[in-house]
Design a protein around this motif. Structure first.
Motif, short mmCIF file in Angstrom:
data_model
loop_
_atom_site.label_atom_id
_atom_site.label_comp_id
_atom_site.label_asym_id
_atom_site.label_seq_id
_atom_site.Cartn_x
_atom_site.Cartn_y
_atom_site.Cartn_z
N LEU A 299 67.63 48.99 4.38
CA LEU A 299 67.74 47.53 4.42
C LEU A 299 66.39 46.85 4.28
O LEU A 299 66.26 45.86 3.56
N GLY A 300 65.38 47.37 4.98
CA GLY A 300 64.06 46.74 4.92
C GLY A 300 63.50 46.71 3.52
O GLY A 300 62.91 45.71 3.09
N ARG A 301 63.68 47.80 2.80
CA ARG A 301 63.20 47.86 1.42
C ARG A 301 63.89 46.80 0.57
O ARG A 301 63.23 46.08 -0.21
N VAL A 302 65.20 46.67 0.69
CA VAL A 302 65.94 45.69 -0.12
C VAL A 302 65.56 44.27 0.27
O VAL A 302 65.39 43.39 -0.58
N HIS A 303 65.41 44.01 1.58
CA HIS A 303 64.95 42.69 2.03
C HIS A 303 63.61 42.35 1.37
O HIS A 303 63.40 41.24 0.86
N ALA A 304 62.68 43.31 1.41
CA ALA A 304 61.34 43.08 0.88
C ALA A 304 61.34 42.85 -0.62
O ALA A 304 60.66 41.94 -1.14
N LEU A 305 62.12 43.65 -1.35
CA LEU A 305 62.19 43.48 -2.80
C LEU A 305 62.72 42.10 -3.18
O LEU A 305 62.21 41.45 -4.10
N GLU A 306 63.73 41.64 -2.45
CA GLU A 306 64.32 40.34 -2.78
C GLU A 306 63.42 39.19 -2.37
O GLU A 306 63.33 38.17 -3.08
N LEU A 307 62.73 39.32 -1.25
CA LEU A 307 61.74 38.31 -0.87
C LEU A 307 60.68 38.17 -1.96
O LEU A 307 60.31 37.06 -2.35
N ALA A 308 60.19 39.31 -2.44
CA ALA A 308 59.16 39.29 -3.49
C ALA A 308 59.71 38.70 -4.78
O ALA A 308 59.02 37.93 -5.47
N ARG A 309 60.94 39.05 -5.11
CA ARG A 309 61.55 38.53 -6.34
C ARG A 309 61.69 37.01 -6.29
O ARG A 309 61.61 36.34 -7.32
N ARG A 310 61.82 36.48 -5.08
CA ARG A 310 61.97 35.04 -4.90
C ARG A 310 60.65 34.35 -4.55
O ARG A 310 60.64 33.22 -4.07
N GLY A 311 59.53 35.05 -4.79
CA GLY A 311 58.24 34.39 -4.73
C GLY A 311 57.36 34.69 -3.55
O GLY A 311 56.20 34.27 -3.51
N ALA A 312 57.84 35.42 -2.56
CA ALA A 312 57.03 35.69 -1.38
C ALA A 312 55.99 36.77 -1.64
O ALA A 312 56.21 37.67 -2.46
N LYS A 313 54.87 36.65 -0.95
CA LYS A 313 53.92 37.75 -0.86
C LYS A 313 54.35 38.57 0.36
O LYS A 313 54.55 38.01 1.43
N VAL A 314 54.47 39.89 0.19
CA VAL A 314 55.14 40.68 1.22
C VAL A 314 54.24 41.81 1.74
O VAL A 314 53.61 42.52 0.96
#
Length: 303
Positions: free
Chosen positions: A19-34
């Motif tokens: 779950l953490g990996r998918v959360h992080a990938l989607e945050l980055a895809r939507r513009g966040a620095k992660v």
């Protein structure tokens, strides 16, 4: 309205897998620095390497995003503080924290070593508390913060053989309740997610057909909504397989007994009336619940 995280900095713990990996990938895809945090331990928390975190960073960068890896053990407050310092040095701020890291050491309480009880509580509860404490003052200074705890149906409703896990997960709901109140004046919103996803944490605790139907990608929309700019606060949302629900703690209307009537037998005889869920309501804080109890007391005295 599209939910974006441009200009935001997010820390996701346990982000090397599942779950953490998918959360992080989607945050980055939507513009966040992660910040991809992962201790790299096994499912029961043993061992440790940040290689998993580095692989997720590579995925994000290959897709044009921005991320850094961090191998802090969330059970070590000094390491957690160093992680937040690294995030601030690299990106200047921290806007989002997703407390996702977790381990399992399932056994019935009668067979469980107390060291295994403590280990699970340390990762889930203390790890989340350490990470939250480490970002709290920074978020207060910014007047902005979004924090997500990860609970479980095991904690909310109970599950055989998970006393350590369930106790820690329910404690996180209590932590959310407190921090929602403390963070309100500084625009810090705190929520909790109860995910049901096909990950290494669940691969041997659910039937194969259910495992195949529950993708981590179906949980992440709830996680991102709950850390978005317009997120609510003090929400516990269950998410799995594309289905979502909200859970809250409620209290039945108080029933008062005069001293002359009061006995264990009186409570037993009136238990159905006391536990009448048709009268249930939620409260914003403990003061409201105590006030409702005292109003019933005063009304009873005046009879």
């Amino acid at each position: 309205m599209t939910i974006r995280f441009d200009g935001r900095v997010a820390i996701v713990t346990g982000a090397g897998n599942g779950l953490g990996r998918v959360h992080a990938l989607e945050l980055a895809r939507r513009g966040a620095k992660v910040v991809i945090n992962d201790f790299g331990g096994s499912r029961d928390g043993k061992g440790g390497s940040s290689e998993a975190a580095k692989k997720v960073v590579e995925e994000i960068r290959a897709a044009g995003g921005t991320a850094i890896a961090n191998g802090a053990n969330v059970c070590d407050f000094e390491q957690v503080q160093a992680m937040v310092a690294q995030a601030k040095a690299e990106f200047g701020r921290v806007d989002v924290l997703i407390n996702n890291a977790g381990i399992l050491r399932d056994k019935t309480l009668s067979k469980m070593e107390m060291a295994d009880f403590r280990a699970v509580v340390d990762v889930h509860l203390m790890g989340s508390a350490y990470c939250t404490k480490a970002v709290w003052e920074l978020m207060r200074e910014q007047n902005y913060g979004r924090i997500l705890m990860t609970t479980s149906a095991s904690g909310l409703f109970g599950n055989f053989g998970q006393s350590n896990y369930g106790a820690a997960k329910m404690a996180l709901v209590g932590l959310m309740h407190m921090l929602t109140i403390e963070g309100a004046k500084n625009n810090i919103r705190v929520n909790t997610i109860a995910p049901i996803g096909a990950t290494r944490m669940t691969e041997d605790v659910m039937p194969p057909e259910m495992f195949a139907a529950l993708k981590p990608e179906q949980v992440t929309p709830a996680a991102l909504f709950l850390v978005s700019e317009n997120a609510p606060s003090k929400v516990t949302m269950s998410a799995g397989g594309g289905a979502y629900s909200v859970c809250r703690i409620v209290d039945t209307a108080p029933v008062h007994f005069a001293d002359s009537e009061l006995s264990p037998e009186a409570l037993a005889a009136n238990f159905e009336r006391i536990a009448d869920w048709n009268t249930a309501r939620a409260y914003d804080d403990s003061n409201q619940q105590v006030s409702a109890l005292m109003q019933a007391v005063m009304a009873g005295i005046r009879k």
